[in-house]
Design a protein around this motif. Structure first.
Motif, PDB file in Angstrom:
ATOM      1  N   ALA A 234       0.862  -1.181   0.000  1.00 43.49           N
ATOM      2  CA  ALA A 234       0.000   0.000   0.000  1.00 43.49           C
ATOM      3  C   ALA A 234       0.899   1.231   0.000  1.00 43.49           C
ATOM      4  CB  ALA A 234      -0.905  -0.006   1.223  1.00 43.49           C
ATOM      5  N   THR A 235       0.835   2.035  -1.059  1.00 42.89           N
ATOM      6  CA  THR A 235       1.765   3.146  -1.232  1.00 42.89           C
ATOM      7  C   THR A 235       1.007   4.443  -1.515  1.00 42.89           C
ATOM      8  OG1 THR A 235       2.068   3.134  -3.649  1.00 42.89           O
ATOM      9  CG2 THR A 235       3.228   1.442  -2.384  1.00 42.89           C
ATOM     10  N   THR A 236       1.763   5.526  -1.582  1.00 45.27           N
ATOM     11  CA  THR A 236       1.179   6.822  -1.920  1.00 45.27           C
ATOM     12  C   THR A 236       0.831   6.911  -3.397  1.00 45.27           C
ATOM     13  OG1 THR A 236       3.442   7.665  -2.126  1.00 45.27           O
ATOM     14  CG2 THR A 236       2.287   8.087  -0.047  1.00 45.27           C
ATOM     15  N   GLN A 237       1.244   5.935  -4.196  1.00 41.34           N
ATOM     16  CA  GLN A 237       0.918   5.918  -5.617  1.00 41.34           C
ATOM     17  C   GLN A 237      -0.172   4.901  -5.951  1.00 41.34           C
ATOM     18  OE1 GLN A 237       4.466   5.405  -7.969  1.00 41.34           O
ATOM     19  NE2 GLN A 237       5.480   7.209  -7.103  1.00 41.34           N
ATOM     20  N   GLY A 238      -0.682   4.209  -4.947  1.00 39.12           N
ATOM     21  CA  GLY A 238      -1.712   3.211  -5.176  1.00 39.12           C
ATOM     22  C   GLY A 238      -1.352   1.892  -4.521  1.00 39.12           C
ATOM     23  N   LEU A 239      -2.092   0.845  -4.878  1.00 42.37           N
ATOM     24  CA  LEU A 239      -1.871  -0.489  -4.344  1.00 42.37           C
ATOM     25  C   LEU A 239      -1.044  -1.285  -5.343  1.00 42.37           C
ATOM     26  CD1 LEU A 239      -2.500  -2.462  -2.060  1.00 42.37           C
ATOM     27  CD2 LEU A 239      -4.570  -3.116  -3.294  1.00 42.37           C
ATOM     28  N   ALA A 240       0.180  -1.639  -4.955  1.00 41.84           N
ATOM     29  CA  ALA A 240       1.108  -2.319  -5.854  1.00 41.84           C
ATOM     30  C   ALA A 240       1.120  -3.811  -5.577  1.00 41.84           C
ATOM     31  CB  ALA A 240       2.513  -1.744  -5.710  1.00 41.84           C
ATOM     32  N   CYS A 241       1.200  -4.612  -6.642  1.00 38.16           N
ATOM     33  CA  CYS A 241       1.307  -6.060  -6.535  1.00 38.16           C
ATOM     34  C   CYS A 241       2.540  -6.508  -7.309  1.00 38.16           C
ATOM     35  CB  CYS A 241       0.053  -6.736  -7.073  1.00 38.16           C
ATOM     36  SG  CYS A 241       0.111  -8.551  -6.982  1.00 38.16           S
ATOM     37  N   PHE A 242       3.417  -7.267  -6.652  1.00 35.97           N
ATOM     38  CA  PHE A 242       4.680  -7.692  -7.253  1.00 35.97           C
ATOM     39  C   PHE A 242       4.836  -9.191  -7.080  1.00 35.97           C
ATOM     40  CE2 PHE A 242       9.297  -8.477  -6.809  1.00 35.97           C
ATOM     41  CZ  PHE A 242       9.709  -8.065  -8.067  1.00 35.97           C
ATOM     42  N   ASP A 243       4.979  -9.922  -8.200  1.00 35.69           N
ATOM     43  CA  ASP A 243       5.207 -11.362  -8.176  1.00 35.69           C
ATOM     44  C   ASP A 243       6.708 -11.601  -8.091  1.00 35.69           C
ATOM     45  OD1 ASP A 243       5.574 -14.140  -8.893  1.00 35.69           O
ATOM     46  OD2 ASP A 243       3.517 -14.131  -9.611  1.00 35.69           O
ATOM     47  N   VAL A 244       7.175 -12.057  -6.944  1.00 37.60           N
ATOM     48  CA  VAL A 244       8.624 -12.203  -6.747  1.00 37.60           C
ATOM     49  C   VAL A 244       9.193 -13.366  -7.539  1.00 37.60           C
ATOM     50  CG1 VAL A 244       8.514 -11.168  -4.451  1.00 37.60           C
ATOM     51  CG2 VAL A 244       8.245 -13.623  -4.698  1.00 37.60           C
ATOM     52  N   ARG A 245       8.356 -14.281  -8.016  1.00 36.88           N
ATOM     53  CA  ARG A 245       8.848 -15.426  -8.775  1.00 36.88           C
ATOM     54  C   ARG A 245       9.012 -15.088 -10.255  1.00 36.88           C
ATOM     55  NH1 ARG A 245       6.201 -19.305 -11.571  1.00 36.88           N
ATOM     56  NH2 ARG A 245       4.221 -18.451 -10.835  1.00 36.88           N
TER      57      ARG A 245
END
Length: 327
Positions: A234-245
């Motif tokens: 949860a950031t000041t630019q929105g909700l980020a989703c990152f797939d680490v694989r």
């Protein structure tokens, strides 16, 4: 909020200093502890907990002198005593370092028998501002606004410091949140310059910024939640989703029907039972179903700064009843 899945009935109550034993209306932290209790950190002089058996907020019977502003809490059961007998409660404060409070459980209630002040620097007050905590095996990692990340070994009592370089720090004190990624054996910290990671056996300097692939190098990260290989921020630019694989990433904003405009610091929770994520902010909290966008939204008239979901499985409370705290 109490929710009965059979009747689909919501019962929302606001608990304040006026109608409960809450020590202060500014609530910083909610953490589930032993016996289904929920530890509550406030700006008050002491420590609260929610008792699911009495359905009331109560006050821990011991706290250090001049103690206030509990920003993060974590209860650690002591080995060899059984989870229902003794434990240590670690409390991160906004100005007095970290405290360890020894607890003995009697009649379903915690009782404090002593305390110890840890990681306190009286000559440099800023180095005693700890605001979040995460556990990895026998090590507790605690975020410090001035220095970086402190590790405390539960077995040896020794502490270590993972420093942040000046290029990673902002001119102001950084709001930092820490998360233990047990699947990939690393720690993740969010700050005003993006996302940084270090392995469980950390180097002396944080250098790996995974926020660059998300274009989050200049974003403030306020909350973190891990869902398998997916990291949600949860950031000041929105909700980020990152797939680490796979390295795939995406940022969701109001264009994707995101309703929360400003996320609260540390207000993130992942429910492993159904894959739901919850992110709190200034206009309610955002529930995110597993792999589904856009989301539904429940917006009480308040700011959500911390979230915890408590399920009760006692004879008094049916297993279908759960309590979601959003403060």
């Amino acid at each position: 909020e109490d929710y009965d899945s059979k009747s689909q009935h919501h019962n929302v109550r606001q608990l304040t200093t006026a109608n409960s034993a809450l020590l202060h209306n500014s609530v910083y932290a909610l953490t589930e502890g032993g016996h289904g209790m929920v530890w509550i950190g406030t700006d008050g002089n002491g420590i609260n907990y929610y008792n699911p058996h009495t359905r009331k907020i109560e006050v821990l019977d011991i706290f250090p002198p001049h103690f206030w502003a509990a920003h993060a809490l974590m209860e650690v059961p002591l080995q060899g005593t059984g989870a229902s007998k003794e434990s240590d409660l670690f409390v991160c404060t906004g100005s007095n370092g970290v405290f360890r409070i020894h607890l003995v459980w009697k009649d379903g209630r915690p009782h404090g028998t002593g305390y110890e002040q840890l990681l306190y620097d009286k000559d440099h007050p800023a180095r005693s501002q700890f605001i979040s905590i995460a556990r990895q095996d026998s090590v507790l990692w605690m975020a410090n606004r001035e220095q970086g990340i402190r590790g405390y070994n539960l077995n040896t009592g020794r502490s270590s410091l993972v420093r942040l370089s000046r290029s990673h720090l902002s001119a102001q004190n950084d709001p930092i949140v820490v998360l233990s990624d047990t699947v990939h054996r690393r720690m993740i910290c969010g700050m005003s310059r993006g996302l940084f990671t270090f392995p469980f056996a950390p180097p002396r300097l944080l250098a790996h910024n995974i926020g660059t692939s998300l274009n989050l190098s200049d974003a403030t990260v306020r909350g973190l939640a891990m869902e398998g290989d997916r990291l949600w921020a949860a950031t000041t630019q929105g909700l980020a989703c990152f797939d680490v694989r796979t390295g795939e990433s995406n940022i969701f904003s109001t264009r994707d029907e995101l309703k929360v405009l400003e996320f609260g610091e540390g207000a993130a929770y992942y429910d492993p039972r159904n894959g739901e994520k919850y992110f709190g902010g200034t206009n309610g909290f955002e529930p995110v179903a597993r792999r589904s966008l856009p989301y539904s939204i429940f917006s009480p008239d308040s700011s959500a700064t911390c979230l915890v979901l408590l399920s009760t499985k006692t004879a008094r409370f049916p297993s279908r009843v759960s309590t979601l705290f959003a403060l």
